[in-house]
Write a protein that holds these residues in place. Structure first.
Motif, PDB file in Angstrom:
ATOM      1  N   PRO A 224     -50.111   4.792 -49.779  1.00 44.06           N
ATOM      2  CA  PRO A 224     -51.456   4.664 -50.359  1.00 44.06           C
ATOM      3  C   PRO A 224     -51.421   4.897 -51.864  1.00 44.06           C
ATOM      4  CG  PRO A 224     -51.206   6.816 -49.375  1.00 44.06           C
ATOM      5  CD  PRO A 224     -49.948   6.057 -49.044  1.00 44.06           C
ATOM      6  N   PRO A 225     -52.499   4.597 -52.571  1.00 46.21           N
ATOM      7  CA  PRO A 225     -52.560   4.929 -54.003  1.00 46.21           C
ATOM      8  C   PRO A 225     -52.558   6.453 -54.182  1.00 46.21           C
ATOM      9  CG  PRO A 225     -54.672   4.083 -53.221  1.00 46.21           C
ATOM     10  CD  PRO A 225     -53.683   3.837 -52.126  1.00 46.21           C
ATOM     11  N   GLN A 226     -52.184   6.877 -55.403  1.00 42.41           N
ATOM     12  CA  GLN A 226     -52.001   8.300 -55.632  1.00 42.41           C
ATOM     13  C   GLN A 226     -53.284   9.102 -55.406  1.00 42.41           C
ATOM     14  OE1 GLN A 226     -50.131   8.996 -59.417  1.00 42.41           O
ATOM     15  NE2 GLN A 226     -48.182   8.067 -58.801  1.00 42.41           N
ATOM     16  N   TRP A 227     -54.431   8.557 -55.806  1.00 43.57           N
ATOM     17  CA  TRP A 227     -55.669   9.321 -55.624  1.00 43.57           C
ATOM     18  C   TRP A 227     -55.959   9.565 -54.153  1.00 43.57           C
ATOM     19  CZ3 TRP A 227     -59.584   7.411 -52.679  1.00 43.57           C
ATOM     20  CH2 TRP A 227     -59.592   6.029 -52.439  1.00 43.57           C
ATOM     21  N   LEU A 228     -55.626   8.564 -53.314  1.00 41.13           N
ATOM     22  CA  LEU A 228     -55.850   8.726 -51.880  1.00 41.13           C
ATOM     23  C   LEU A 228     -54.841   9.705 -51.291  1.00 41.13           C
ATOM     24  CD1 LEU A 228     -57.344   7.989 -49.327  1.00 41.13           C
ATOM     25  CD2 LEU A 228     -55.903   5.932 -49.128  1.00 41.13           C
ATOM     26  N   ALA A 229     -53.603   9.677 -51.818  1.00 40.33           N
ATOM     27  CA  ALA A 229     -52.590  10.621 -51.341  1.00 40.33           C
ATOM     28  C   ALA A 229     -53.033  12.061 -51.603  1.00 40.33           C
ATOM     29  CB  ALA A 229     -51.249  10.345 -52.016  1.00 40.33           C
ATOM     30  N   LEU A 230     -53.655  12.308 -52.757  1.00 38.63           N
ATOM     31  CA  LEU A 230     -54.154  13.654 -53.053  1.00 38.63           C
ATOM     32  C   LEU A 230     -55.230  14.069 -52.048  1.00 38.63           C
ATOM     33  CD1 LEU A 230     -54.352  13.469 -56.950  1.00 38.63           C
ATOM     34  CD2 LEU A 230     -52.835  14.939 -55.600  1.00 38.63           C
ATOM     35  N   LEU A 231     -56.116  13.150 -51.700  1.00 48.59           N
ATOM     36  CA  LEU A 231     -57.143  13.448 -50.705  1.00 48.59           C
ATOM     37  C   LEU A 231     -56.508  13.721 -49.341  1.00 48.59           C
ATOM     38  CD1 LEU A 231     -60.108  13.641 -49.907  1.00 48.59           C
ATOM     39  CD2 LEU A 231     -60.117  11.154 -49.581  1.00 48.59           C
ATOM     40  N   LEU A 232     -55.477  12.951 -49.005  1.00 49.87           N
ATOM     41  CA  LEU A 232     -54.772  13.171 -47.737  1.00 49.87           C
ATOM     42  C   LEU A 232     -54.126  14.548 -47.692  1.00 49.87           C
ATOM     43  CD1 LEU A 232     -53.107   9.665 -47.286  1.00 49.87           C
ATOM     44  CD2 LEU A 232     -54.942  10.636 -45.875  1.00 49.87           C
ATOM     45  N   MET A 233     -53.632  15.033 -48.838  1.00 50.12           N
ATOM     46  CA  MET A 233     -53.021  16.356 -48.876  1.00 50.12           C
ATOM     47  C   MET A 233     -54.054  17.458 -48.644  1.00 50.12           C
ATOM     48  SD  MET A 233     -49.762  16.190 -49.194  1.00 50.12           S
ATOM     49  CE  MET A 233     -49.926  14.787 -48.090  1.00 50.12           C
ATOM     50  N   VAL A 234     -55.277  17.236 -49.117  1.00 46.49           N
ATOM     51  CA  VAL A 234     -56.350  18.192 -48.834  1.00 46.49           C
ATOM     52  C   VAL A 234     -56.590  18.265 -47.321  1.00 46.49           C
ATOM     53  CG1 VAL A 234     -58.805  18.681 -49.141  1.00 46.49           C
ATOM     54  CG2 VAL A 234     -57.442  17.886 -51.078  1.00 46.49           C
ATOM     55  N   ILE A 235     -56.593  17.112 -46.669  1.00 41.23           N
ATOM     56  CA  ILE A 235     -56.788  17.059 -45.219  1.00 41.23           C
ATOM     57  C   ILE A 235     -55.617  17.743 -44.508  1.00 41.23           C
ATOM     58  CG2 ILE A 235     -56.997  15.516 -43.233  1.00 41.23           C
ATOM     59  CD1 ILE A 235     -58.354  13.509 -45.127  1.00 41.23           C
ATOM     60  N   LEU A 236     -54.408  17.484 -45.008  1.00 39.32           N
ATOM     61  CA  LEU A 236     -53.228  18.118 -44.415  1.00 39.32           C
ATOM     62  C   LEU A 236     -53.334  19.641 -44.518  1.00 39.32           C
ATOM     63  CD1 LEU A 236     -50.343  17.885 -43.204  1.00 39.32           C
ATOM     64  CD2 LEU A 236     -49.491  17.910 -45.553  1.00 39.32           C
ATOM     65  N   GLY A 237     -53.743  20.141 -45.677  1.00 34.51           N
ATOM     66  CA  GLY A 237     -53.888  21.591 -45.842  1.00 34.51           C
ATOM     67  C   GLY A 237     -54.895  22.167 -44.873  1.00 34.51           C
ATOM     68  N   THR A 238     -55.985  21.435 -44.627  1.00 37.07           N
ATOM     69  CA  THR A 238     -56.986  21.900 -43.671  1.00 37.07           C
ATOM     70  C   THR A 238     -56.405  21.981 -42.267  1.00 37.07           C
ATOM     71  OG1 THR A 238     -58.753  20.914 -45.003  1.00 37.07           O
ATOM     72  CG2 THR A 238     -59.258  21.411 -42.695  1.00 37.07           C
ATOM     73  N   GLY A 239     -55.710  20.923 -41.842  1.00 38.71           N
ATOM     74  CA  GLY A 239     -55.098  20.935 -40.516  1.00 38.71           C
ATOM     75  C   GLY A 239     -54.047  22.013 -40.372  1.00 38.71           C
ATOM     76  N   TRP A 240     -53.259  22.212 -41.433  1.00 38.82           N
ATOM     77  CA  TRP A 240     -52.180  23.192 -41.392  1.00 38.82           C
ATOM     78  C   TRP A 240     -52.744  24.599 -41.227  1.00 38.82           C
ATOM     79  CZ3 TRP A 240     -47.178  22.888 -40.603  1.00 38.82           C
ATOM     80  CH2 TRP A 240     -46.337  23.922 -40.992  1.00 38.82           C
ATOM     81  N   ILE A 241     -53.780  24.934 -41.991  1.00 37.21           N
ATOM     82  CA  ILE A 241     -54.329  26.290 -41.913  1.00 37.21           C
ATOM     83  C   ILE A 241     -55.041  26.518 -40.592  1.00 37.21           C
ATOM     84  CG2 ILE A 241     -56.648  25.998 -42.883  1.00 37.21           C
ATOM     85  CD1 ILE A 241     -54.113  28.728 -43.808  1.00 37.21           C
ATOM     86  N   VAL A 242     -55.668  25.482 -40.034  1.00 44.08           N
ATOM     87  CA  VAL A 242     -56.307  25.621 -38.722  1.00 44.08           C
ATOM     88  C   VAL A 242     -55.258  25.950 -37.666  1.00 44.08           C
ATOM     89  CG1 VAL A 242     -57.474  24.345 -36.875  1.00 44.08           C
ATOM     90  CG2 VAL A 242     -58.315  24.189 -39.221  1.00 44.08           C
TER      91      VAL A 242
END
Length: 529
Positions: free
Chosen positions: A315-333
């Motif tokens: 994906p484009p870099q801006w979308l990758a950054l948003l995906l990392m936010v989602i990953l962090g949420t899933g990881w902490i859950v």
């Protein structure tokens, strides 16, 4: 429980902060973890300047994580048999001395690859000793109904430190040099030590029943072997981390080759993960009101798998950054749910050892999974590997819904309801093994129901100290049933009296309802001579 203020009427994400001691130690831990991240950035940067050998650079990570994997269980034993507060203070002094030595070597320009790797290994030993004891003190700082929120706030604190520490370390390193970075880390340990000194933890009186290292080690292994609830937590953790480790192993390559990013962009990706983890920790109390533990784990798996699948599409870099936010949420859950359940199913006497096994599974699965996904990626490429990991994580999460996580609501406080054993003379507590026999009278019509009720009690006997258990019938009286179990010493059996929880007492009561006699079941003890 110590130094508690009254519980708030309604639990919320931040309600554990209403307990002053928890708030103080949490703040100190954020400062301590921030210092550790500052030190790690300085060491990682310095070793790349001292050597361009990839093996030497990789050894830094090995030196930091290998002690945690190797020493987690012995560290858990120590956290259960010594005063946890004192152990934590000693470990903090050890880790402060490591950073102090790095500061001194840096000041005198004596740092070498060998010194960096060796001191990182010593710091890893400190981290191994620190982890089980630090996690085990959380239930001592807040009441039970706040435990899950407190665990979530601890995870939040680590991610705050992860967001602040590396950036601060980089600025200190660039502006003032490695000495300033190591000095900041040394200072951070003293904040933690001061908070621990402030905590007036009740001192347990020493008795002849205090555990020693080898006996405690065996008791911990017996408990873990017999605890089916902990098995479920460990199984769910192992499978989640085995697949989710793919993104952590491959993220640097994804950032460089698939997203065409620089080192700075890779740092932004990690920062986005930290931001997502913070947001996830804040959302968790609300999510818990709508989802069970299993629902939370399914959500975490689907979020992580979705991120890996999306990254596979470059994906484009801006979308990758948003995906990392989602990953962090899933990881902490996932992390908070698994850790919270592990905390809740472990009684205090074995909590450090049980959490140590959890940490071993966590670190071992991450390490082994990362290596495996790296090998797979070398053979089939990054895109295919990410898709395989995403598919595996999704499939395993759906299948594991049947392996239900424990509710963690059982009352594990000691029941103290067993009568003191009758002895004709003073028994040497070191002697053993000890055979305990309990005679029941159960009508034939109730035999099947009795056997069904007694098997959970058998698991409890094994968790609390028995290494063998059985049920027999008397040949000349089919209604006379004999339960027996063996414990390694008289001392261990007396400890067993102290370990039996209120939840175990309920299991015993469920068995006693089938006993048909005016007198209670006859209990006898036999010791080897």
């Amino acid at each position: 429980m110590s130094q508690h203020t009254p519980a708030p009427a309604r639990s919320s994400a931040f309600s554990p902060f209403s307990y002053g001691l928890f708030a103080l130690i949490w703040t100190a831990s954020v400062l301590g973890n921030t210092g550790s991240f500052i030190r790690d950035v300085a060491s990682a940067w310095l070793i790349t300047g001292l050597s361009d050998n990839p093996t030497a650079v990789a050894l830094m990570q090995t030196a930091a994580t290998l002690p945690v994997f190797l020493l987690a269980l012995p560290a858990g034993v120590l956290s259960d048999i010594v005063d946890r507060r004192r152990l934590l203070i000693v470990v903090q002094l050890l880790m402060a001395s490591v950073s102090g030595t790095l500061l001194l070597l840096s000041h005198n320009h004596w740092l070498t690859v060998e010194w960096l790797i060796g001191l990182t290994f010593v710091g890893g030993i400190g981290a191994a000793l620190f982890g089980p004891a630090w996690q085990a003190i959380v239930p001592e700082l807040v009441p039970r109904h706040e435990l899950k929120n407190a665990v979530a706030l601890n995870s939040l604190g680590i991610n705050i430190a992860r967001a602040i520490g590396p950036a601060t370390g980089g600025m200190l390193l660039a502006a003032l040099g490695a000495m300033a970075a190591y000095g900041a880390d040394v200072a951070s340990y003293f904040f933690v030590i001061a908070a621990l000194l402030y905590w007036k933890r009740p001192v347990k009186a020493k008795t002849e029943l205090n555990e020693h290292f080898l006996g405690a080690f065996r008791a911990g292994l017996r408990y873990v072997k017999a605890s089916r609830e902990l098995h479920r937590v460990l199984m769910r953790a192992a499978l989640y981390f085995a697949f989710a480790s793919a993104i952590w192993a491959l993220l640097p390559l994804v950032a460089r080759t698939m997203l065409h990013g620089s080192a700075g962009f890779y740092g932004l990706l990690l920062g986005a993960v930290g931001a997502g983890a913070i947001g996830g920790a804040l959302l968790l109390p609300r999510l818990r009101r709508h989802l069970s533990h299993d629902g939370l784990m399914l959500l975490a798996a689907l979020l992580s798998a979705g991120v890996m699948g999306a990254l596979a599409l470059s994906p484009p870099q801006w979308l990758a950054l948003l995906l990392m936010v989602i990953l962090g949420t899933g990881w902490i859950v996932a992390l908070t749910t698994l850790n919270g359940v592990a905390q809740a199913v472990l009684p205090d006497w074995v909590r450090g050892r049980g959490l140590a096994v959890y940490l071993m599974v966590f670190n071992g699965t991450l390490a082994g999974g990362s290596l495996s996904w790296g090998v797979i990626a070398q053979q089939v490429g990054l895109t295919t590997t990410l898709l395989l990991a995403a598919a595996g994580l999704t499939l395993s999460a759906l299948l594991l819904k049947r392996l239900v996580l424990p509710a963690g609501e059982a009352d594990l406080q000691p029941a103290q309801h067993w009568a003191e054993p009758v002895v004709s003379d003073r028994v040497d507590t070191r002697h053993g093994p000890v055979l305990i026999q309990i005679r029941y009278r159960v009508p034939q019509a109730d035999r099947a129901a009795f056997k069904q009720a007694i098997h959970p009690l058998a698991q409890a006997r094994r968790r609390d100290g028995a290494y063998a258990w059985g049920l027999m019938e008397q040949t000349d009286d089919p209604e006379a049933l004999l339960e027996w179990f063996m414990v390694e010493s008289w001392q261990e059996h007396l400890r067993q009296h102290q370990r039996v929880s209120r939840a175990d007492a309920a299991l015993q009561q469920a068995v006693l309802q089938f006993h048909q006699d005016d007198a209670p079941p006859q209990v006898s003890h036999h010791i080897a001579i």
